[in-house]
Design a protein around this motif. Structure first.
Motif: not given
Length: 411
Positions: A111-118, A142-153, A394-396, A403-409
């Motif tokens: 959850t935290c890593l996803g928010a950081m990426i967004a 933490v390894l599991a979280a990294r795997e969840t977002h492996r294509d985003r960060a 208003g971030r991309t 593109a992996v995130a837009d407008n904090l999503e």
């Protein structure tokens, strides 16, 4: 797939069309007239995705080089702070409470890593506590979280002995087990004040680094002359083992309190051995960013614990932390505030990979040239300083040219 960022302003400059292909920036040209393009809109030839920048500022994406994803409570209800002063007391408070969180380590970290990426971070170095209490449970989360977002960060994981290496039986063994399982970095902490035996502590940390061929990242909270003593021991090990470019000192709280002559000598030694620093922009005496930049020392920024059992602060937003870096450094000039952005983006990337582009001076604005990695962030603002002050949504976010995130999503 080719991506075109239309009508963007690199580092707040002239309107530009940037072409991304193969994970790098392949073209930077004066902007064509604006279109109605947006994420996912193909151009007339159907061969590229066009992202309409609408005049937003183009920056390198953030690199968070000091975050504790294993302890975060981002996304969970606020709770009263129950920690006591000091590293050991705060560690015991965390140990008492972390298993009772409303979600698993893996879910909280994801959850935290996803928010950081967004919010604009695509390069991360995170700690994962390994000790006699947690074993490998937090590391595996933490390894599991990294795997969840492996294509985003891109995420490096530090096997981190938060409780020290000598105070509890089995600490060194679980640290080595994490390295066997693929930890990217070996951590250490306060060799004098926590373990009270800097030689044995550093023997273990640097011995494991040499054995497994990984970098070293050492938390250094120690004050003034004690911090200087530990830093000098770390420098000695770095030189003896030929680990130039592979050692980071995090925090270094006491170093800024050193007399001017001692501080400059230490900074020059850091530069000579290519030892990097990671700061979280704490209150109190700030790191001397201008001196470090002038000497050529790599410096990165991180968010530390994110609303966890150590502190209620943190919101997963490196743009906020960049504001904090400028504020605690007492900067007002645009050049210095932009330097904080450079530290938080390309500076941090160079901590993670010493072969990458570096910030060569306070005035340097690297990371947006041809061939540079397409790790990018579009932010709203009339100037870079304005973007830091306003921190608008208003971030991309671009990772590996997509593109992996837009407008904090996340997208």
């Amino acid at each position: 797939m080719t991506v075109i960022l239309r009508n963007v302003r690199p580092w707040g400059g002239e309107l530009t069309d940037a072409t991304l292909d193969g994970g790098v920036i392949t073209a930077l040209e004066p902007a064509l007239p604006a279109t109605s393009g947006s994420i996912g809109t193909a151009n007339s030839g159907g061969s590229a995705v066009v992202i309409e920048g609408a005049g937003r500022i183009l920056l390198p994406s953030f690199s968070d080089v000091h975050v504790h994803l294993d302890s975060t409570r981002i996304g969970l209800p606020m709770r009263p702070h129950t920690g006591s002063p000091g590293v050991w007391g705060m560690m015991l408070n965390d140990r008492k409470n972390w298993r009772g969180a409303e979600a698993s380590v893996a879910d909280r970290a994801a959850t935290c890593l996803g928010a950081m990426i967004a919010r604009g971070t695509t390069r991360v170095r995170t700690y994962a506590q390994v000790d006699a209490d947690a074993g490998l449970e937090r590391f595996e989360g933490v390894l599991a979280a990294r795997e969840t977002h492996r294509d985003r960060a891109d995420v490096q994981v530090i096997a981190f002995p938060q409780a020290g290496l000598l105070r509890e039986a089995g600490s060194a063994e679980v640290l080595e087990e994490a390295l066997k399982l693929g930890a990217d970095v070996v951590g250490g902490i306060d060799p004098c004040s926590l373990d009270r035996d800097p030689v044995r502590h550093l023997d273990i940390v640097f011995g494991l680094a040499e054995k497994y061929g990984v970098p070293v990242d050492i938390h250094l909270h120690e004050p003034d002359q004690l911090g200087l003593f530990s830093a000098q021991l770390i420098l000695e090990r770095t030189k003896a083992l030929g680990m130039q470019g592979l050692v980071t000192i995090s925090h270094g709280y006491g170093l800024a309190d050193l007399p001017a002559g001692q501080l400059q000598e230490l900074i020059d030694e850091f530069a000579a051995l290519d030892v990097s620093m990671a700061t979280i922009a704490p209150a109190g005496q700030p790191l001397p960013l201008q001196q470090l930049a002038e000497a050529g020392v790599r410096v990165g920024l991180g968010e530390d614990g994110q609303r966890d059992y150590w502190s209620p602060y943190g919101n997963a937003d490196m743009l906020d932390r960049t504001w904090q870096l400028a504020f605690t450094s007492r900067f007002r000039a645009d050049e210095l505030i932009e330097h904080c952005v450079a530290v938080a983006t390309v500076g941090g990337a160079s901590v993670l990979d010493p072969r990458s582009s570096r910030v060569s001076s306070v005035a340097d604005r690297p990371g947006l040239g041809l061939g540079d990695p397409a790790e990018l962030l579009l932010v709203e603002g009339d100037t870079v300083t304005g973007a830091v002050m306003d921190r608008l949504p208003g971030r991309t976010v671009i990772h590996r040219g997509q593109a992996v995130a837009d407008n904090l999503e996340l997208v």
